[in-house]
Design a protein around this motif. Structure first.
Motif, PDB file in Angstrom:
ATOM      1  N   ARG A  91       5.784   5.906  -2.897  1.00 32.41           N
ATOM      2  CA  ARG A  91       6.255   7.256  -2.471  1.00 32.41           C
ATOM      3  C   ARG A  91       5.142   8.333  -3.249  1.00 32.41           C
ATOM      4  O   ARG A  91       4.881   9.070  -2.418  1.00 32.41           O
ATOM      5  N   GLU A  92       4.500   7.780  -4.098  1.00 32.18           N
ATOM      6  CA  GLU A  92       3.596   8.733  -4.892  1.00 32.18           C
ATOM      7  C   GLU A  92       2.214   8.571  -3.870  1.00 32.18           C
ATOM      8  O   GLU A  92       1.545   9.680  -3.690  1.00 32.18           O
TER       9      GLU A  92
ATOM     10  N   ASN B 253       1.994   7.953  -0.904  1.00 34.77           N
ATOM     11  CA  ASN B 253       2.333   8.756   0.465  1.00 34.77           C
ATOM     12  C   ASN B 253       2.295  10.243   0.402  1.00 34.77           C
ATOM     13  O   ASN B 253       1.847  10.940   1.372  1.00 34.77           O
ATOM     14  N   ALA B 254       2.731  10.660  -0.832  1.00 35.85           N
ATOM     15  CA  ALA B 254       2.893  11.978  -0.906  1.00 35.85           C
ATOM     16  C   ALA B 254       1.344  12.668  -1.453  1.00 35.85           C
ATOM     17  O   ALA B 254       1.254  13.775  -1.198  1.00 35.85           O
TER      18      ALA B 254
ATOM     19  N   ASP C 238       8.475   4.882   2.772  1.00 38.68           N
ATOM     20  CA  ASP C 238       8.474   5.272   1.515  1.00 38.68           C
ATOM     21  C   ASP C 238       9.137   4.229   0.289  1.00 38.68           C
ATOM     22  O   ASP C 238       9.364   4.258  -0.791  1.00 38.68           O
TER      23      ASP C 238
END
Length: 318
Positions: free
Chosen positions: A286-287, A289-290, A302
């Motif tokens: 998730r980190e 991707n963000a 994610d």
């Protein structure tokens, strides 16, 4: 090629004005071509500005997206250099012959080419309403027909939507899946290799070398493997290939995690005995991707997946 004198010394600050200026310059360089700008809805519901150069006598041309070029222009890259690069991309990626649009109405002419790929189901919810698909965990399987698989170029393709499928009498999503399940592994062969070997091939051009670097051969390096296809495009679909996950589990002798690094590839990480770090890996995904490391249109998920070798099952770790 027309130079930046078209705009004098005025800096273009608007994307629409930038696209219009590039279009004018390409039209001057290609007076017999039809240069078009259009907004294109891409994967993950992302809208991009595309430009095409339709040469006389050809009915197919690649969309070349301008957002990155606009960023380069704002950083100081000259417009004439940008247009030259666009021309090079156009030349490299345009199919060698025109596409016979009539064959798309004849399923017998395309059935041996129907392929599938994986996309994020939630991010593409609006698109999925208008195309045949099936859900697979938090992802969706959608279908396309390659028009050109030109070497060293992106794959020109037609996405199968409900209108397209409506032209094929008696064809439903199940039919598409049956053909795609056979065609995709044939046209785009699966490749799973240690990350270090992939890096060696990319950096030193040593693909096909008989010398192999074992996974995790650097101190502290996790035994990561990259799973993709031989074109490195839409390679996450190898997760769907018959026997791929089972074969890898046998190769490493146990369970493994799947990290969805993008729509083009995933990472396989053998599970360590008595370790339960799936939640940490999901947070890492998730980190990443963000944080912008993956292009927005290339984000797959994610979440992380766990393959259990005991019963050959795959489960989602949210």
């Amino acid at each position: 090629m027309a130079k930046e004198r078209m705009m004098g010394t005025t800096q273009i600050t608007d994307m629409n004005a930038f696209a219009s200026t590039v279009k004018q310059m390409l039209e001057q360089a290609h007076p017999s071509a039809d240069v078009e700008i259009q907004e294109v809805s891409k994967n993950n519901n992302l809208m991009l500005t595309g430009i095409t150069i339709h040469e006389a006598g050809s009915n197919i041309a690649p969309n070349i997206y301008l957002e990155d070029f606009f960023t380069e222009y704002q950083a100081g890259r000259p417009l004439d250099e940008i247009c030259h690069t666009i021309e090079e991309i156009h030349k490299r990626t345009t199919p060698d012959s025109s596409f016979d649009a009539d064959i798309i109405t004849d399923f017998s002419a395309v059935k041996e080419k129907v392929c599938y790929k994986l996309v994020n189901a939630e991010k593409n919810a609006s698109h999925l309403k208008n195309m045949p698909h099936r859900l697979w965990h938090d992802l969706a399987i959608i279908y396309y027909v390659p028009v050109s698989v030109k070497p060293a170029a992106n794959i020109a393709s037609i996405t199968v939507n409900n209108s397209t499928m409506g032209l094929w009498n008696g064809v439903n999503e199940g039919t598409l899946y049956r053909y795609a399940r056979i065609n995709t592994p044939k046209l785009f062969k699966a490749e799973i290799m240690p990350m270090m070997e992939m890096m060696k091939n990319l950096l030193f051009g040593m693909a096909g070398s008989e010398t192999e670097m074992p996974a995790g051969d650097l101190k502290g390096m996790p035994p990561l493997y990259i799973a993709t296809n031989d074109r490195r495009i839409n390679g996450a679909s190898v997760l769907l290939y018959d026997g791929v996950l089972e074969k890898f589990a046998r190769q490493i002798g146990g369970d493994f995690y799947i990290l969805p690094s993008s729509i083009h590839e995933t990472l396989f990480l053998p599970a360590m005995p008595d370790a339960d770090d799936g939640d940490d890996m999901a947070e890492l995904v998730r980190e990443v991707n963000a944080g912008g490391e993956v292009a927005p249109e290339d984000i797959l998920s994610d979440n992380v997946y766990f393959y259990d070798s005991k019963d050959n099952s795959l489960r989602l770790i949210k």
